[in-house]
Motif scaffolding. Structure first.
Motif, PDB file in Angstrom:
ATOM      1  N   ILE A  97      34.366 -27.717 147.784  1.00  0.00           N
ATOM      2  CA  ILE A  97      35.527 -26.587 147.593  1.00  0.00           C
ATOM      3  C   ILE A  97      35.775 -26.199 146.133  1.00  0.00           C
ATOM      4  N   GLY A  98      35.249 -26.992 145.308  1.00  0.00           N
ATOM      5  CA  GLY A  98      35.388 -26.537 143.984  1.00  0.00           C
ATOM      6  C   GLY A  98      36.163 -27.437 143.102  1.00  0.00           C
ATOM      7  N   LEU A  99      36.449 -28.498 143.328  1.00  0.00           N
ATOM      8  CA  LEU A  99      37.216 -29.648 142.533  1.00  0.00           C
ATOM      9  C   LEU A  99      36.383 -30.166 141.379  1.00  0.00           C
ATOM     10  N   ASP A 100      35.916 -29.288 140.122  1.00  0.00           N
ATOM     11  CA  ASP A 100      35.069 -29.457 139.189  1.00  0.00           C
ATOM     12  C   ASP A 100      35.604 -30.483 138.279  1.00  0.00           C
ATOM     13  N   GLU A 101      35.697 -31.930 138.571  1.00  0.00           N
ATOM     14  CA  GLU A 101      36.430 -32.889 137.694  1.00  0.00           C
ATOM     15  C   GLU A 101      35.587 -34.112 137.661  1.00  0.00           C
ATOM     16  N   ALA A 102      35.493 -34.549 136.472  1.00  0.00           N
ATOM     17  CA  ALA A 102      34.338 -35.836 136.438  1.00  0.00           C
ATOM     18  C   ALA A 102      35.048 -37.060 137.292  1.00  0.00           C
ATOM     19  N   ASP A 103      36.207 -37.336 137.281  1.00  0.00           N
ATOM     20  CA  ASP A 103      36.473 -38.473 138.383  1.00  0.00           C
ATOM     21  C   ASP A 103      35.985 -38.196 139.722  1.00  0.00           C
ATOM     22  N   ALA A 104      36.024 -36.828 140.172  1.00  0.00           N
ATOM     23  CA  ALA A 104      35.580 -36.725 141.581  1.00  0.00           C
ATOM     24  C   ALA A 104      34.003 -36.848 141.643  1.00  0.00           C
ATOM     25  N   PHE A 106      32.257 -38.785 139.840  1.00  0.00           N
ATOM     26  CA  PHE A 106      31.875 -40.287 139.365  1.00  0.00           C
ATOM     27  C   PHE A 106      32.187 -41.158 140.664  1.00  0.00           C
ATOM     28  N   LEU A 107      33.469 -40.923 141.393  1.00  0.00           N
ATOM     29  CA  LEU A 107      33.740 -41.517 142.516  1.00  0.00           C
ATOM     30  C   LEU A 107      32.889 -41.232 143.832  1.00  0.00           C
ATOM     31  N   LEU A 108      32.476 -39.930 143.865  1.00  0.00           N
ATOM     32  CA  LEU A 108      31.620 -39.559 145.028  1.00  0.00           C
ATOM     33  C   LEU A 108      30.000 -40.406 144.583  1.00  0.00           C
ATOM     34  N   GLY A 109      29.659 -40.522 143.220  1.00  0.00           N
ATOM     35  CA  GLY A 109      28.403 -41.214 143.325  1.00  0.00           C
ATOM     36  C   GLY A 109      28.547 -42.483 143.643  1.00  0.00           C
ATOM     37  N   MET A 110      29.667 -43.018 143.091  1.00  0.00           N
ATOM     38  CA  MET A 110      29.788 -44.590 143.393  1.00  0.00           C
ATOM     39  C   MET A 110      29.899 -45.033 144.744  1.00  0.00           C
ATOM     40  N   THR A 111      30.546 -43.934 145.631  1.00  0.00           N
ATOM     41  CA  THR A 111      30.274 -44.274 147.029  1.00  0.00           C
ATOM     42  C   THR A 111      29.041 -44.596 147.550  1.00  0.00           C
ATOM     43  N   PHE A 112      28.034 -43.926 146.795  1.00  0.00           N
ATOM     44  CA  PHE A 112      26.473 -43.739 147.261  1.00  0.00           C
ATOM     45  C   PHE A 112      26.051 -45.579 146.920  1.00  0.00           C
ATOM     46  N   VAL A 113      26.344 -45.575 145.259  1.00  0.00           N
ATOM     47  CA  VAL A 113      26.019 -46.938 144.700  1.00  0.00           C
ATOM     48  C   VAL A 113      26.346 -47.988 145.612  1.00  0.00           C
ATOM     49  N   HIS A 114      27.708 -48.091 146.109  1.00  0.00           N
ATOM     50  CA  HIS A 114      28.265 -49.199 146.966  1.00  0.00           C
ATOM     51  C   HIS A 114      27.488 -49.409 148.361  1.00  0.00           C
ATOM     52  N   GLN A 115      26.829 -48.266 148.691  1.00  0.00           N
ATOM     53  CA  GLN A 115      25.957 -48.319 149.922  1.00  0.00           C
ATOM     54  C   GLN A 115      24.434 -48.484 149.750  1.00  0.00           C
ATOM     55  N   GLU A 116      24.251 -48.631 148.237  1.00  0.00           N
ATOM     56  CA  GLU A 116      22.681 -48.941 147.740  1.00  0.00           C
ATOM     57  C   GLU A 116      22.024 -47.644 148.078  1.00  0.00           C
ATOM     58  N   GLN A 117      22.551 -46.595 147.999  1.00  0.00           N
ATOM     59  CA  GLN A 117      21.834 -45.277 148.031  1.00  0.00           C
ATOM     60  C   GLN A 117      21.633 -44.743 146.663  1.00  0.00           C
ATOM     61  N   MET A 126      25.435 -38.123 136.959  1.00  0.00           N
ATOM     62  CA  MET A 126      25.135 -37.458 135.896  1.00  0.00           C
ATOM     63  C   MET A 126      26.176 -36.283 135.479  1.00  0.00           C
ATOM     64  N   ARG A 127      26.570 -35.889 136.504  1.00  0.00           N
ATOM     65  CA  ARG A 127      27.336 -34.518 136.380  1.00  0.00           C
ATOM     66  C   ARG A 127      28.831 -35.147 135.740  1.00  0.00           C
ATOM     67  N   ALA A 128      29.092 -36.242 136.259  1.00  0.00           N
ATOM     68  CA  ALA A 128      30.344 -36.905 135.806  1.00  0.00           C
ATOM     69  C   ALA A 128      30.257 -37.081 134.189  1.00  0.00           C
ATOM     70  N   SER A 129      29.074 -37.427 133.910  1.00  0.00           N
ATOM     71  CA  SER A 129      28.682 -37.886 132.453  1.00  0.00           C
ATOM     72  C   SER A 129      28.917 -36.716 131.566  1.00  0.00           C
ATOM     73  N   GLU A 130      28.300 -35.550 132.145  1.00  0.00           N
ATOM     74  CA  GLU A 130      28.224 -34.340 131.475  1.00  0.00           C
ATOM     75  C   GLU A 130      29.629 -33.765 131.369  1.00  0.00           C
ATOM     76  N   LEU A 131      30.419 -33.754 132.245  1.00  0.00           N
ATOM     77  CA  LEU A 131      31.654 -33.337 132.185  1.00  0.00           C
ATOM     78  C   LEU A 131      32.614 -34.168 131.372  1.00  0.00           C
ATOM     79  N   HIS A 132      32.430 -35.549 131.373  1.00  0.00           N
ATOM     80  CA  HIS A 132      33.273 -36.512 130.159  1.00  0.00           C
ATOM     81  C   HIS A 132      32.291 -37.561 129.562  1.00  0.00           C
ATOM     82  N   PRO A 133      31.681 -36.899 128.561  1.00  0.00           N
ATOM     83  CA  PRO A 133      30.631 -37.517 127.788  1.00  0.00           C
ATOM     84  C   PRO A 133      31.050 -38.838 127.029  1.00  0.00           C
TER      85      PRO A 133
END
Length: 222
Positions: A97-104, A106-117, A126-133
């Motif tokens: 929808i357009g929530l371009d925030e690092a936390d969003a 990061f947590l989206l990425g971590m949902t994949f990590v927790h499922q070993e994807q 990567m995007r989280a790190s770019e937004l909040h280096p």
């Protein structure tokens, strides 16, 4: 300061009852505005009342299905419950929808990590790190996920950057040790594992890895 700002200030001050009264008043005055429901949901999350929080976020989405922060709130709620598939769905919708925030991201990425994807997690971390280096956790998790995705050469400079930011990060030393093993650099690996143990003597993985290397070196010397 308007009523909404007052309520947020009360929430920051942990004056939750006062904040609740103000948010309730805001909703009564503007029953068709999703923002009041989202803020009340956020307050309830702070109070660990997740069942009621979910109802407020869902009501906000009934009023506006494009309310990105309501999706983000539900994502957080399900993430806290370790329901990573539902969390993933809502974080993804928030981002789409357009929530371009690092936390969003990061947590989206971590949902994949927790499922070993791990490979699916990479673009979001990567995007989280770019937004909040300057966020050490974002950077470390990105490096770790690169390593878990077998992008070893890309992971190495990320862990090195983590150590530039915090030279007491034992897990970064440990992972650089693992990379050194992959590169067949036993002495470099041993050095990294020893540094990890200097910082965190109870680091079990580093201790085990150090023992395996020293045992191999001793066996070669016999």
């Amino acid at each position: 300061m308007d009523k909404n700002q007052q309520a947020i200030e009360r929430m920051k001050e942990q004056k939750y009852e006062e904040a609740a009264e103000l948010f309730h008043s805001i909703i009564e005055e503007n029953p068709d505005d999703p923002v009041g429901y989202i803020n009340f949901g956020n307050l309830l999350m702070h109070m660990n009342d997740t069942e009621r929080a979910a109802r407020f976020y869902e009501r906000a989405l009934e009023l506006d299905e494009e309310a990105a922060t309501a999706h983000y709130g539900l994502g957080n709620l399900y993430y806290e419950k370790s329901d990573y598939q539902k969390a993933q769905k809502h974080f993804r919708q928030a981002v789409d929808i357009g929530l371009d925030e690092a936390d969003a991201y990061f947590l989206l990425g971590m949902t994949f990590v927790h499922q070993e994807q791990f490979k699916l997690a990479l673009p979001y971390l990567m995007r989280a790190s770019e937004l909040h280096p300057d966020d050490l956790e974002y950077l470390f998790q990105y490096g770790l996920t690169l390593a878990q995705s077998e992008h070893i050469e890309d992971a190495k400079p990320v862990f090195q950057k983590v150590l530039e930011m915090n030279d007491k990060h034992s897990d970064a030393y440990y992972n650089l040790g693992v990379i050194a093993l992959y590169e067949e650099d036993l002495s470099g690996a041993l050095d990294h594992f020893e540094k990890a143990l200097e910082i965190q003597p109870e680091h079990v993985l580093a201790a085990n890895a150090k023992k395996q290397i020293t045992d191999a070196i001793n066996a070669d010397d016999m």
